[in-house]
Design a protein around this motif. Structure first.
Motif, PDB file in Angstrom:
ATOM      1  N   ALA A 236      39.127  28.083  33.713  1.00 20.46           N
ATOM      2  CA  ALA A 236      38.837  28.804  32.462  1.00 20.46           C
ATOM      3  C   ALA A 236      37.522  29.559  32.555  1.00 20.46           C
ATOM      4  CB  ALA A 236      38.799  27.812  31.300  1.00 20.46           C
ATOM      5  N   SER A 237      36.493  28.967  33.157  1.00 23.73           N
ATOM      6  CA  SER A 237      35.193  29.629  33.246  1.00 23.73           C
ATOM      7  C   SER A 237      35.260  30.836  34.171  1.00 23.73           C
ATOM      8  CB  SER A 237      34.130  28.645  33.735  1.00 23.73           C
ATOM      9  OG  SER A 237      34.490  28.115  35.008  1.00 23.73           O
ATOM     10  N   SER A 238      35.929  30.709  35.319  1.00 24.26           N
ATOM     11  CA  SER A 238      36.038  31.837  36.254  1.00 24.26           C
ATOM     12  C   SER A 238      36.833  32.976  35.641  1.00 24.26           C
ATOM     13  CB  SER A 238      36.698  31.386  37.562  1.00 24.26           C
ATOM     14  OG  SER A 238      35.889  30.466  38.244  1.00 24.26           O
ATOM     15  N   ALA A 239      37.926  32.654  34.944  1.00 24.57           N
ATOM     16  CA  ALA A 239      38.740  33.691  34.309  1.00 24.57           C
ATOM     17  C   ALA A 239      37.935  34.425  33.242  1.00 24.57           C
ATOM     18  CB  ALA A 239      39.994  33.065  33.709  1.00 24.57           C
ATOM     19  N   ARG A 240      37.152  33.689  32.468  1.00 24.80           N
ATOM     20  CA  ARG A 240      36.347  34.318  31.414  1.00 24.80           C
ATOM     21  C   ARG A 240      35.287  35.256  32.008  1.00 24.80           C
ATOM     22  NH1 ARG A 240      34.395  30.155  29.791  1.00 24.80           N
ATOM     23  NH2 ARG A 240      32.251  30.313  30.518  1.00 24.80           N
ATOM     24  N   LEU A 241      34.607  34.802  33.046  1.00 21.21           N
ATOM     25  CA  LEU A 241      33.571  35.624  33.660  1.00 21.21           C
ATOM     26  C   LEU A 241      34.171  36.837  34.379  1.00 21.21           C
ATOM     27  CD1 LEU A 241      31.290  32.806  35.114  1.00 21.21           C
ATOM     28  CD2 LEU A 241      30.766  34.321  33.188  1.00 21.21           C
ATOM     29  N   LEU A 242      35.302  36.646  35.028  1.00 22.09           N
ATOM     30  CA  LEU A 242      35.921  37.753  35.755  1.00 22.09           C
ATOM     31  C   LEU A 242      36.410  38.839  34.808  1.00 22.09           C
ATOM     32  CD1 LEU A 242      36.472  38.365  38.744  1.00 22.09           C
ATOM     33  CD2 LEU A 242      38.763  37.411  38.443  1.00 22.09           C
ATOM     34  N   ALA A 243      36.722  38.473  33.577  1.00 23.49           N
ATOM     35  CA  ALA A 243      37.168  39.465  32.592  1.00 23.49           C
ATOM     36  C   ALA A 243      36.031  40.388  32.165  1.00 23.49           C
ATOM     37  CB  ALA A 243      37.746  38.751  31.372  1.00 23.49           C
ATOM     38  N   ASP A 244      34.779  39.971  32.375  1.00 25.94           N
ATOM     39  CA  ASP A 244      33.628  40.795  32.029  1.00 25.94           C
ATOM     40  C   ASP A 244      33.366  41.765  33.176  1.00 25.94           C
ATOM     41  OD1 ASP A 244      31.237  41.944  31.345  1.00 25.94           O
ATOM     42  OD2 ASP A 244      30.192  40.059  30.949  1.00 25.94           O
ATOM     43  N   GLU A 245      33.770  43.011  33.019  1.00 23.57           N
ATOM     44  CA  GLU A 245      33.700  43.972  34.118  1.00 23.57           C
ATOM     45  C   GLU A 245      32.289  44.441  34.420  1.00 23.57           C
ATOM     46  OE1 GLU A 245      36.494  47.048  34.359  1.00 23.57           O
ATOM     47  OE2 GLU A 245      38.210  45.772  33.858  1.00 23.57           O
ATOM     48  N   SER A 246      31.311  44.013  33.630  1.00 27.59           N
ATOM     49  CA  SER A 246      29.929  44.341  33.966  1.00 27.59           C
ATOM     50  C   SER A 246      29.399  43.432  35.077  1.00 27.59           C
ATOM     51  CB  SER A 246      29.040  44.214  32.728  1.00 27.59           C
ATOM     52  OG  SER A 246      28.937  42.852  32.321  1.00 27.59           O
ATOM     53  N   LEU A 247      30.088  42.331  35.342  1.00 26.38           N
ATOM     54  CA  LEU A 247      29.648  41.381  36.357  1.00 26.38           C
ATOM     55  C   LEU A 247      30.263  41.710  37.720  1.00 26.38           C
ATOM     56  CD1 LEU A 247      29.992  38.058  34.329  1.00 26.38           C
ATOM     57  CD2 LEU A 247      27.936  39.435  34.685  1.00 26.38           C
ATOM     58  N   LEU A 248      29.545  41.365  38.766  1.00 25.58           N
ATOM     59  CA  LEU A 248      30.055  41.499  40.118  1.00 25.58           C
ATOM     60  C   LEU A 248      30.677  40.172  40.549  1.00 25.58           C
ATOM     61  CD1 LEU A 248      27.068  43.453  41.736  1.00 25.58           C
ATOM     62  CD2 LEU A 248      29.191  44.391  40.793  1.00 25.58           C
ATOM     63  N   PHE A 249      31.405  40.181  41.664  1.00 24.38           N
ATOM     64  CA  PHE A 249      32.093  38.961  42.093  1.00 24.38           C
ATOM     65  C   PHE A 249      32.318  39.003  43.596  1.00 24.38           C
ATOM     66  CE2 PHE A 249      35.385  42.094  41.454  1.00 24.38           C
ATOM     67  CZ  PHE A 249      36.298  41.843  42.467  1.00 24.38           C
ATOM     68  N   GLN A 250      32.672  37.853  44.142  1.00 24.23           N
ATOM     69  CA  GLN A 250      33.165  37.759  45.509  1.00 24.23           C
ATOM     70  C   GLN A 250      34.287  36.729  45.533  1.00 24.23           C
ATOM     71  OE1 GLN A 250      30.363  36.243  48.376  1.00 24.23           O
ATOM     72  NE2 GLN A 250      29.427  34.807  46.937  1.00 24.23           N
ATOM     73  N   CYS A 251      35.161  36.824  46.523  1.00 28.99           N
ATOM     74  CA  CYS A 251      36.297  35.906  46.605  1.00 28.99           C
ATOM     75  C   CYS A 251      36.534  35.511  48.046  1.00 28.99           C
ATOM     76  CB  CYS A 251      37.558  36.527  46.000  1.00 28.99           C
ATOM     77  SG  CYS A 251      38.118  38.030  46.842  1.00 28.99           S
ATOM     78  N   GLY A 252      37.187  34.397  48.219  1.00 29.04           N
ATOM     79  CA  GLY A 252      37.484  33.879  49.551  1.00 29.04           C
ATOM     80  C   GLY A 252      37.649  32.375  49.478  1.00 29.04           C
ATOM     81  N   TRP A 253      37.450  31.719  50.599  1.00 30.03           N
ATOM     82  CA  TRP A 253      37.645  30.271  50.661  1.00 30.03           C
ATOM     83  C   TRP A 253      36.305  29.552  50.755  1.00 30.03           C
ATOM     84  CZ3 TRP A 253      41.601  33.423  51.666  1.00 30.03           C
ATOM     85  CH2 TRP A 253      42.882  33.002  51.268  1.00 30.03           C
ATOM     86  N   ALA A 254      36.141  28.533  49.917  1.00 28.07           N
ATOM     87  CA  ALA A 254      34.987  27.646  50.032  1.00 28.07           C
ATOM     88  C   ALA A 254      35.204  26.722  51.230  1.00 28.07           C
ATOM     89  CB  ALA A 254      34.821  26.840  48.749  1.00 28.07           C
ATOM     90  N   TRP A 255      34.267  25.828  51.478  1.00 31.12           N
ATOM     91  CA  TRP A 255      34.396  24.965  52.652  1.00 31.12           C
ATOM     92  C   TRP A 255      35.437  23.861  52.477  1.00 31.12           C
ATOM     93  CZ3 TRP A 255      33.372  19.797  51.908  1.00 31.12           C
ATOM     94  CH2 TRP A 255      32.546  19.448  50.836  1.00 31.12           C
ATOM     95  N   GLY A 256      35.828  23.587  51.234  1.00 34.56           N
ATOM     96  CA  GLY A 256      36.831  22.563  50.967  1.00 34.56           C
ATOM     97  C   GLY A 256      37.379  22.729  49.567  1.00 34.56           C
ATOM     98  N   PRO A 257      38.188  21.792  49.092  1.00 32.94           N
ATOM     99  CA  PRO A 257      38.729  21.884  47.735  1.00 32.94           C
ATOM    100  C   PRO A 257      37.604  22.029  46.720  1.00 32.94           C
ATOM    101  CG  PRO A 257      39.865  20.169  48.947  1.00 32.94           C
ATOM    102  CD  PRO A 257      38.738  20.616  49.813  1.00 32.94           C
ATOM    103  N   VAL A 258      37.787  22.989  45.822  1.00 30.82           N
ATOM    104  CA  VAL A 258      36.723  23.377  44.887  1.00 30.82           C
ATOM    105  C   VAL A 258      36.713  22.436  43.693  1.00 30.82           C
ATOM    106  CG1 VAL A 258      35.945  25.209  43.342  1.00 30.82           C
ATOM    107  CG2 VAL A 258      36.810  25.774  45.625  1.00 30.82           C
TER     108      VAL A 258
END
Length: 607
Positions: A236-258
């Motif tokens: 829910a937190s990631s979806a809310r922040l990603l909806a704010d197009e003024s923010l930047l982001f990065q995506c990929g795989w963390a080192w293990g289950p998040v």
């Protein structure tokens, strides 16, 4: 391609079996100890080449090539070797499953405490990582291919039952590894004026634009990726922040289950921060789901196909994101401004290589149908790979002050953010710079039709191959395996006696890529295709003229015309797939036609 992958793979098999078998059976003498990753890497060195390369299979005893059987002879004869390997796979699966059959992926000694005076807690020793999941994907797919094929060639009911049980366990492990990769995917959102935002914008700014203008351009370029990510089932937190197009982001795989706000228990320990290293590791595993062998053998069940589709979507979005960053802006790629600076870690040659690896993945996906990438994409990439070979002390003498040798030994140390919640802060060590660079060079060379560019990349690949072969262990049971960097670089530490399955497996991957490149049809040249067409048109016309002369039945001229007709028919058959061969055949036909015309002209003068 002078790497000679088949012979070198068989040499690796012989060395591996010599050091892995003793009076007590199969063991892991590797320097990282026994854990789910190292034990899998050891097995993958045997199973993966047989899975990917025709002619190296050993699951059908009657069809096993003599040189393959000779390399596997420590395991047994034609039928004994696959039986022994099936038991070894069964033993691995039993070791890394709970009492009720649930697969586990403990990293064990591969996890190191950041503070040298500390040791990982018992809880941390069981943490699962993306590297464990990705390696289990490769092991499970190649193991399934082996077990299913071998089961068709056995008659005993007891062995058949054991093989079916092994197949079911491999299938469960594959499914659990796919879930683990899905659970390790992360999206990190941050402000433009944060430290992460500042690092990202400075990395991309090749034309000295104002940060605000650059950020606006970046948001526009990444808008399709953002839209794709918003369609995923994020927290829910990631979806809310990603909806704010003024923010930047990065995506990929963390080192293990998040971890999430709702669940941060082991194995869900990783902070939701993508890591370039683990992103590339995940991608290298995911690509096997869509390989020709996986599809033709039908290795994925309905649930796994759905998981593979979900992973592919994340794989493509991540490729698009990092490729957009690497090529962002004008004529000069940010990737060429080495070393790459990541949003959360320091600048690193390893980071540059990892971003370049994602670009190679992206080009292979985009141009997988015809296998040819535009020169505008490959030229900067080739420049980057060449410079990385020099900076890594492979094609250029390493500076004693530059820390170049440390790239290879002991390797780069990566933090594992979030691991400190269950004990001391942990780190991960990677030392596969040289084999990763060689793998990307071979993959890039396979994408180009430009002869100079291809020769340049293959020449560099030859130098890196020589470098890696000089780093093999030369003494003890593990002779012929990796890694002894002291054979190339001046190191104060004595040469190790135990093999590194991490590096040995990476070299095996490179040899598989080389063998696949050699086995695949050559890329079709449009220029050669046109030349072949013109030559065939002229040859057909001259051939028709010769037929008008009505040669005497049984004469030498009729025999030549029959041979020319067969040559032209063969040239038309191969012109689409091998235009160079068609050019040679058309040239041969034209020479014979010219010989007939010359003979007829001489006969006319003498008559």
């Amino acid at each position: 391609m002078m790497i000679q992958p088949r012979g070198r793979l068989l040499d690796v098999w012989s060395s591996l079996l010599r050091c892995s078998l003793d009076d007590h059976g199969w063991n892991n003498p590797g320097r990282d100890g026994s854990n789910a990753i190292s034990d899998a890497e050891q097995l993958v060195c045997l199973l993966y080449p047989a899975f990917k390369i025709p002619g190296l299979e050993f699951s059908a005893p009657d069809a096993t090539e003599p040189d393959v059987q000779e390399a596997l002879s420590p395991l047994g004869d034609w039928t004994g070797a696959p039986r022994a390997l099936a038991r070894i796979v069964e033993g691995y699966l039993a070791t890394y499953s709970t009492a009720d059959g649930v697969p586990v992926f403990p990293a064990g000694d591969r996890l190191r405490a950041q503070d040298e005076g500390s040791v990982p807690s018992l809880e941390q020793a069981g943490l699962e990582t993306v590297e464990a999941y990705s390696m289990s994907v490769t092991l499970s797919l190649s193991g399934l291919a082996f077990v299913r094929s071998f089961a068709k060639h056995v008659r005993g009911a007891e062995l058949g039952t054991a093989l079916r049980a092994t197949e079911e366990t491999l299938d469960r492990r594959l499914t659990r590894a796919m879930h683990g990769l899905l659970e390790s995917f992360a999206v990190d959102v941050f402000r433009e004026d944060s430290a992460m935002g500042d690092t990202l914008l400075r990395t991309l700014n090749q034309s000295r634009e104002s940060p605000a203008v650059l950020a606006d351009r970046l948001r526009a370029v990444l808008r399709p990726v953002r839209a794709g990510l918003r369609g995923l089932p994020l927290s829910a937190s990631s979806a809310r922040l990603l909806a704010d197009e003024s923010l930047l982001f990065q995506c990929g795989w963390a080192w293990g289950p998040v971890r999430s706000a709702e669940d941060d228990r082991p194995p869900r320990a990783a902070d939701p921060v993508p890591s370039l290293h683990f992103t590339v590791v995940a991608m290298d595993g995911i690509v096997d789901f869509f390989s020709r062998q996986t599809l033709l053998l039908g290795l994925l069940g309905p649930e796994q196909q759905a998981l593979a589709h979900a992973l592919r979507l994340r794989w493509e979005l991540t490729q698009s994101y990092w490729s957009a960053l690497a090529r962002f802006g004008g004529a000069r790629w940010p990737l060429e401004d080495m070393p790459w600076r990541t949003a959360r870690t320091e600048e690193s040659e390893y980071a540059t290589l990892q971003v370049a690896s994602i670009v190679v993945h992206n080009l292979m996906r985009q141009h997988g149908v015809d296998g040819v990438a535009p020169v505008d994409d490959l030229t900067p990439l080739a420049d980057v790979l060449e410079e990385l070979a020099a900076r890594g002390g492979i094609t250029r003498r390493p500076s004693a002050r530059g820390g170049v040798v440390e790239i290879h030994e002991p390797g780069e140390t990566l933090p594992l953010p979030g691991s400190e919640r269950h004990g001391p802060a942990l780190t991960w060590r990677v030392s596969d710079y040289a084999p990763m660079l060689l793998k990307r060079m071979l993959q890039a060379a396979a994408l180009t039709q430009d002869l100079r560019q291809r020769d340049r990349l293959l020449s560099l690949a030859g130098e890196i191959t020589d470098h890696l072969w000089r780093r093999r262990l030369t003494g003890g049971p593990a002779a012929g395996l990796w890694d002894a960097p002291g054979a190339v670089y001046a190191l104060s530490r004595p040469a190790p006696a135990a093999p590194s399955w991490h590096l040995t497996e990476r070299v095996v991957e490179v040899l598989v890529v080389a063998a696949t490149t050699v086995s695949s049809p050559p890329a079709r040249s449009a220029q050669l295709f046109e030349i072949a067409g013109e030559l065939l048109r002229e040859a057909d016309h001259l051939f028709a003229q010769e037929l008008m002369s009505r040669p005497v039945a049984g004469s030498a001229a009729e025999t030549v015309l029959i041979r020319i007709e067969a040559t032209l028919r063969r040239a038309r058959d191969v012109v689409d797939s091998r235009p160079g061969v068609a050019v040679a055949l058309a040239g041969e036909a034209l020479r014979e036609l010219d010989g007939l015309a010359l003979a007829r002209a001489r006969a006319a003068r003498e008559g």
